[in-house]
Design an enzyme around this catalytic site. Structure first.
Site, PDB file in Angstrom:
ATOM      1  N   SER A 210      20.857  24.559  -4.599  1.00  0.00           N
ATOM      2  CA  SER A 210      22.215  24.718  -4.087  1.00  0.00           C
ATOM      3  C   SER A 210      22.979  25.837  -4.791  1.00  0.00           C
ATOM      4  O   SER A 210      23.824  26.492  -4.174  1.00  0.00           O
ATOM      5  CB  SER A 210      22.991  23.404  -4.185  1.00  0.00           C
ATOM      6  OG  SER A 210      22.914  22.874  -5.487  1.00  0.00           O
ATOM      7  N   HIS A 265      27.201  25.298  -8.431  1.00  0.00           N
ATOM      8  CA  HIS A 265      27.762  25.798  -7.177  1.00  0.00           C
ATOM      9  C   HIS A 265      28.769  26.916  -7.448  1.00  0.00           C
ATOM     10  O   HIS A 265      28.731  27.980  -6.807  1.00  0.00           O
ATOM     11  CB  HIS A 265      28.458  24.666  -6.418  1.00  0.00           C
ATOM     12  CG  HIS A 265      27.535  23.570  -6.009  1.00  0.00           C
ATOM     13  ND1 HIS A 265      27.982  22.360  -5.520  1.00  0.00           N
ATOM     14  CD2 HIS A 265      26.179  23.483  -6.027  1.00  0.00           C
ATOM     15  CE1 HIS A 265      26.941  21.579  -5.244  1.00  0.00           C
ATOM     16  NE2 HIS A 265      25.841  22.238  -5.556  1.00  0.00           N
TER      17      HIS A 265
END
Length: 284
Positions: A210, A265
Site C-alpha cells: 500500500s 501511506h
C-alpha cells in the site's frame, strides 16, 4: 441525426471518427460532392465534439495522440486494458507478493520475520531509541533487503488483492508510458521512504504494497497535471486521501479492520509526489 459540421472531402477524419466511437458518441460522416458532413445523434454533444474537432484539425500533436490511442495495444474502446506482456515488471511484483503471502501464511509463520524491516525476534522496538539501534544493527549485518521486503508481506488475501488491483492499474501505466527504469526508481525510492517512516514510528510489525501504491498514486496524479498521459480518474485521489485520513482515526479498529500502516501511506504519497516533479523519460 443533427448536422453539425461540413468539411472538405480531402480531410481525413478516420481517426477522429474512431475516437468518437470509443467515447460512446453516436455519429455518422457522409459525403456530399466534394464535401463531407459530420452528423450527431445527440445535439447536446455538438459543442464538445466541435471543440474536439477543432483541436484535432489544428494541432498535429493532438492528431498524433488520437492516432496512438486508437491503435495502441493497451487501450480497448478508449479504456486502459493492458495484458501481462505490456507490464511484466508490475506483474512480477504482484506474483512475488502473492507467493510470499502464501509461504508466510499471511504473516503468521515464523519465516515472515525474514521479510520485516528488522527481525522482531532479535531486537526490541518499543521505544524510538530501540528501533533506531535495531535498524543500525540490522544494516551493519548486511541485511539491506529488509528496507524493501516489507512490501511483499500481506496479512489477508483481501489486503493483497486490493493492493494488487491498484498496483496493476496505476503501475502498468507508469511502466508503459514512462518506462521500466522509471518504475523501478519510483518503487525503490517510495519503498525506502514509506517503510522507513512506518518503522521509525511504530516498529517492524507491518507490511504490504500500500505504501508503494500511494507513492505511484501521488506520482500519477501530479504527473497527470503537469503532462497528461495517464488514464486517471480524479475521484481516485480524493477517495484515497479520505481513506488515508480515516486510517489515522479509531474507525478501522472499531469496524474490525485493524490498525493500518498510516505512516507508510503518508510517506509513500509524499515521496511519489516528490518524484513527479522530475520530468519523465517516457518509453512510449
Amino acid at each position: 441525426m443533427y448536422r453539425v459540421k461540413q468539411l472538405s472531402a480531402n480531410t481525413d477524419l478516420a481517426d477522429f471518427s474512431l475516437w468518437l466511437r470509443q467515447q460512446g458518441v453516436e455519429h455518422r460522416i457522409t459525403e456530399e460532392g466534394d464535401q463531407q458532413v459530420v452528423w450527431l445523434a445527440n445535439s447536446d454533444h455538438a459543442e464538445p465534439v466541435l471543440a474536439a474537432l477543432e483541436q484535432f484539425l489544428n494541432r498535429p500533436e493532438v492528431r498524433e495522440a488520437v492516432h496512438e490511442t486508437n491503435h495502441s495495444p493497451v487501450f480497448v474502446n478508449g479504456r486502459w486494458q493492458p495484458s501481462p506482456r505490456h507490464a511484466p515488471a508490475v506483474l512480477t511484483i504482484i506474483v512475488v507478493a502473492a507467493l510470499v503471502a502464501w509461504v508466510t501464511g499471511l504473516g503468521r509463520q515464523s519465516i515472515a520475520s525474514f521479510f520485516m524491516f528488522v527481525d522482531p525476534t532479535q531486537f526490541g522496538f518499543q521505544s524510538f531509541t530501540e528501533r533506531l539501534d535495531a535498524w543500525t544493527a540490522t544494516l551493519s549485518q548486511g541485511a539491506v533487503w529488509r528496507l524493501l521486503t516489507p512490501d511483499l508481506l500481506h496479512f489477508s488475501w483481501s489486503h493483497i488483492l486490493f493492493n494488487s488491483v491498484m498496483l496493476w492499474f496505476l503501475g502498468s501505466q507508469v511502466e508503459w508510458f514512462d518506462g521500466r527504469r522509471r518504475l523501478a526508481v519510483i518503487i525503490v525510492f517510495v519503498s525506502l521512504a514509506s517503510n522507513t517512516l512506518q518503522y521509525l514510528v511504530s516498529g517492524p510489525l507491518f507490511g504490504g504494497l500500500s505504501g508503494v501504491v500511494y507513492g505511484i498514486l501521488g506520482y500519477c496524479w501530479l504527473s497527470q497535471l503537469r503532462e497528461p498521459r495517464f488514464q486517471f480518474p480524479p475521484a481516485l485521489m480524493v477517495v484515497s486521501l479520505i481513506w488515508m485520513l480515516i486510517g489515522f482515526t479509531p474507525i478501522p479498529d472499531m469496524v474490525g479492520i485493524g490498525s493500518m500502516a498510516n505512516e507508510a501511506h503518508l510517506g509513500g504519497l509524499l515521496s511519489g509526489l516528490a518524484l513527479a516533479v522530475l520530468p519523465p523519460r517516457r518509453k512510449q
